[in-house]
Design a protein around this motif. Structure first.
Motif, short mmCIF file in Angstrom:
data_model
loop_
_atom_site.label_atom_id
_atom_site.label_comp_id
_atom_site.label_asym_id
_atom_site.label_seq_id
_atom_site.Cartn_x
_atom_site.Cartn_y
_atom_site.Cartn_z
N GLU A 53 0.81 -1.22 0.00
CA GLU A 53 0.00 0.00 0.00
C GLU A 53 0.84 1.26 0.00
OE1 GLU A 53 -2.30 3.31 1.87
OE2 GLU A 53 -0.64 2.18 2.78
N LEU A 54 2.08 1.16 0.50
CA LEU A 54 2.98 2.31 0.54
C LEU A 54 3.18 2.92 -0.84
CD1 LEU A 54 5.17 4.05 2.08
CD2 LEU A 54 6.80 2.23 1.47
N PHE A 55 3.15 2.09 -1.89
CA PHE A 55 3.49 2.54 -3.23
C PHE A 55 2.26 2.82 -4.10
CE2 PHE A 55 7.17 0.29 -1.63
CZ PHE A 55 8.18 1.20 -1.90
N THR A 56 1.10 2.93 -3.48
CA THR A 56 -0.07 3.40 -4.21
C THR A 56 -0.03 4.92 -4.31
OG1 THR A 56 -1.40 3.52 -2.18
CG2 THR A 56 -1.45 1.44 -3.42
N GLY A 57 -0.66 5.45 -5.34
CA GLY A 57 -0.60 6.89 -5.56
C GLY A 57 -1.16 7.70 -4.40
N GLY A 58 -2.30 7.27 -3.87
CA GLY A 58 -2.91 8.00 -2.77
C GLY A 58 -2.01 8.08 -1.55
N ARG A 59 -1.28 7.01 -1.27
CA ARG A 59 -0.37 7.00 -0.12
C ARG A 59 0.87 7.82 -0.41
NH1 ARG A 59 1.44 7.39 4.28
NH2 ARG A 59 2.30 5.78 5.62
N LEU A 60 1.46 7.66 -1.59
CA LEU A 60 2.67 8.39 -1.92
C LEU A 60 2.44 9.90 -1.93
CD1 LEU A 60 4.17 6.22 -4.82
CD2 LEU A 60 5.14 6.53 -2.53
N SER A 61 1.23 10.31 -2.26
CA SER A 61 0.94 11.75 -2.33
C SER A 61 1.03 12.42 -0.98
CB SER A 61 -0.46 11.98 -2.93
OG SER A 61 -1.48 11.55 -2.04
N GLN A 62 1.10 11.64 0.09
CA GLN A 62 1.18 12.19 1.44
C GLN A 62 2.57 12.06 2.05
OE1 GLN A 62 -2.21 10.76 3.89
NE2 GLN A 62 -3.00 9.87 2.02
N LEU A 63 3.54 11.58 1.24
CA LEU A 63 4.87 11.28 1.77
C LEU A 63 5.97 12.04 1.04
CD1 LEU A 63 4.53 7.39 2.01
CD2 LEU A 63 4.32 9.03 3.89
N THR A 64 7.15 12.07 1.65
CA THR A 64 8.36 12.55 1.00
C THR A 64 9.22 11.33 0.67
OG1 THR A 64 9.63 12.74 3.05
CG2 THR A 64 8.29 14.65 2.39
N PHE A 65 10.24 11.54 -0.15
CA PHE A 65 11.13 10.43 -0.50
C PHE A 65 11.87 9.91 0.73
CE2 PHE A 65 15.29 8.92 -2.34
CZ PHE A 65 14.77 7.72 -2.81
N ALA A 66 12.25 10.83 1.63
CA ALA A 66 12.93 10.41 2.85
C ALA A 66 12.03 9.47 3.67
CB ALA A 66 13.33 11.63 3.68
N GLU A 67 10.75 9.78 3.74
CA GLU A 67 9.81 8.94 4.48
C GLU A 67 9.61 7.59 3.79
OE1 GLU A 67 7.02 12.38 6.54
OE2 GLU A 67 6.65 11.77 4.46
N VAL A 68 9.62 7.60 2.46
CA VAL A 68 9.51 6.35 1.71
C VAL A 68 10.72 5.47 2.00
CG1 VAL A 68 9.45 5.30 -0.59
CG2 VAL A 68 8.06 7.31 -0.10
N ARG A 69 11.91 6.06 1.99
CA ARG A 69 13.12 5.30 2.28
C ARG A 69 13.09 4.72 3.68
NH1 ARG A 69 18.88 7.54 0.69
NH2 ARG A 69 19.27 5.43 1.42
N GLN A 70 12.58 5.47 4.62
CA GLN A 70 12.48 4.97 6.00
C GLN A 70 11.55 3.76 6.05
OE1 GLN A 70 11.16 8.30 8.36
NE2 GLN A 70 13.13 9.37 8.22
N GLU A 71 10.44 3.82 5.32
CA GLU A 71 9.51 2.71 5.29
C GLU A 71 10.11 1.49 4.59
OE1 GLU A 71 6.41 1.92 6.42
OE2 GLU A 71 6.73 3.64 7.75
N ILE A 72 10.88 1.73 3.52
CA ILE A 72 11.55 0.63 2.82
C ILE A 72 12.49 -0.10 3.78
CG2 ILE A 72 13.28 0.09 1.06
CD1 ILE A 72 12.02 2.32 -0.66
N THR A 73 13.22 0.66 4.57
CA THR A 73 14.13 0.06 5.55
C THR A 73 13.35 -0.66 6.64
OG1 THR A 73 15.75 1.82 5.16
CG2 THR A 73 15.97 0.55 7.19
N ALA A 74 12.31 -0.02 7.17
CA ALA A 74 11.52 -0.61 8.26
C ALA A 74 10.85 -1.91 7.83
CB ALA A 74 10.48 0.39 8.74
#
Length: 201
Positions: free
Chosen positions: A166-187
């Motif tokens: 779900e992290l990589f759906t458009g609706g979710r990504l529209s609320q995030l920054t790349f730094a936050e995405v990287r943090q989630e990828i690591t987590a």
């Protein structure tokens, strides 16, 4: 008698004869696949998502012609957690309609450049994200049948499949920054080394 307030409990959503099933797989990339450059022909896409809804406003510009296409999209999963199969309905808009509706879709924005790649008989959309998501690169490929979808394997240029994340759906990504995405990828432990996804400066 006053007008009743619409709620999830008293509002039904009949099936639309204009809707279709969209079957896709989505992949996380390090960068554009080998042999592609940012100077290659691409489309400039701006997506705006209405918070709490299934609606998206998309504007697409072709830099070669300076022509725009605008459309209002409703998109949702057939089943919870299954983002590979979605129901999608598009309504194409003229300039006045697009500008009017844009006032309702003025937040939760995603900007990206979309490239196309023919690989092993399939046409991939390669999205390089801009703005707050600069550094993120995703690839999508569509299928006509469930059988094709299920049998497809990860292409060699992809790091990992993220279709049902779900992290990589458009609706979710529209609320995030790349730094936050990287943090989630690591987590989530999606990659062996979080440094595999770096800002493409």
């Amino acid at each position: 008698m006053g007008v009743a307030k619409l709620t999830d409990q008293n509002t039904i959503t009949p099936d639309s004869k204009y809707a279709r099933i969209e079957r896709e797989r989505r992949y996380l990339l390090q960068d554009l696949p080998q042999g592609m450059t940012r100077a290659d022909h691409h489309l400039q896409i701006t997506d705006n998502y209405m918070t709490g809804s299934r609606l998206r406003m998309r504007k697409v510009r072709d830099p070669k012609t300076n022509k725009w296409v605008a459309k209002l999209t409703q998109k949702f999963s057939l089943a919870d957690g299954d983002f590979a199969r979605t129901i999608i309905t598009n309504t194409y808009l003229n300039a006045i309609e697009a500008e009017t509706l844009s006032t309702l879709f003025n937040s939760n924005e995603i900007r990206k450049n979309r490239y196309y790649l023919n690989y092993e008989g399939r046409k991939f959309s390669i999205d390089m994200f801009l703005g707050d998501l600069f550094g993120l690169v995703l690839a999508e490929v569509a299928f006509d049948t469930d059988e094709e979808l299920e049998s497809f394997t990860k292409p060699s240029f992809a790091l990992v499949e993220v279709t049902d994340n779900e992290l990589f759906t458009g609706g979710r990504l529209s609320q995030l920054t790349f730094a936050e995405v990287r943090q989630e990828i690591t987590a989530q432990g999606l990659l062996s080394f979080s440094s595999s996804v770096q800002t493409n400066a």
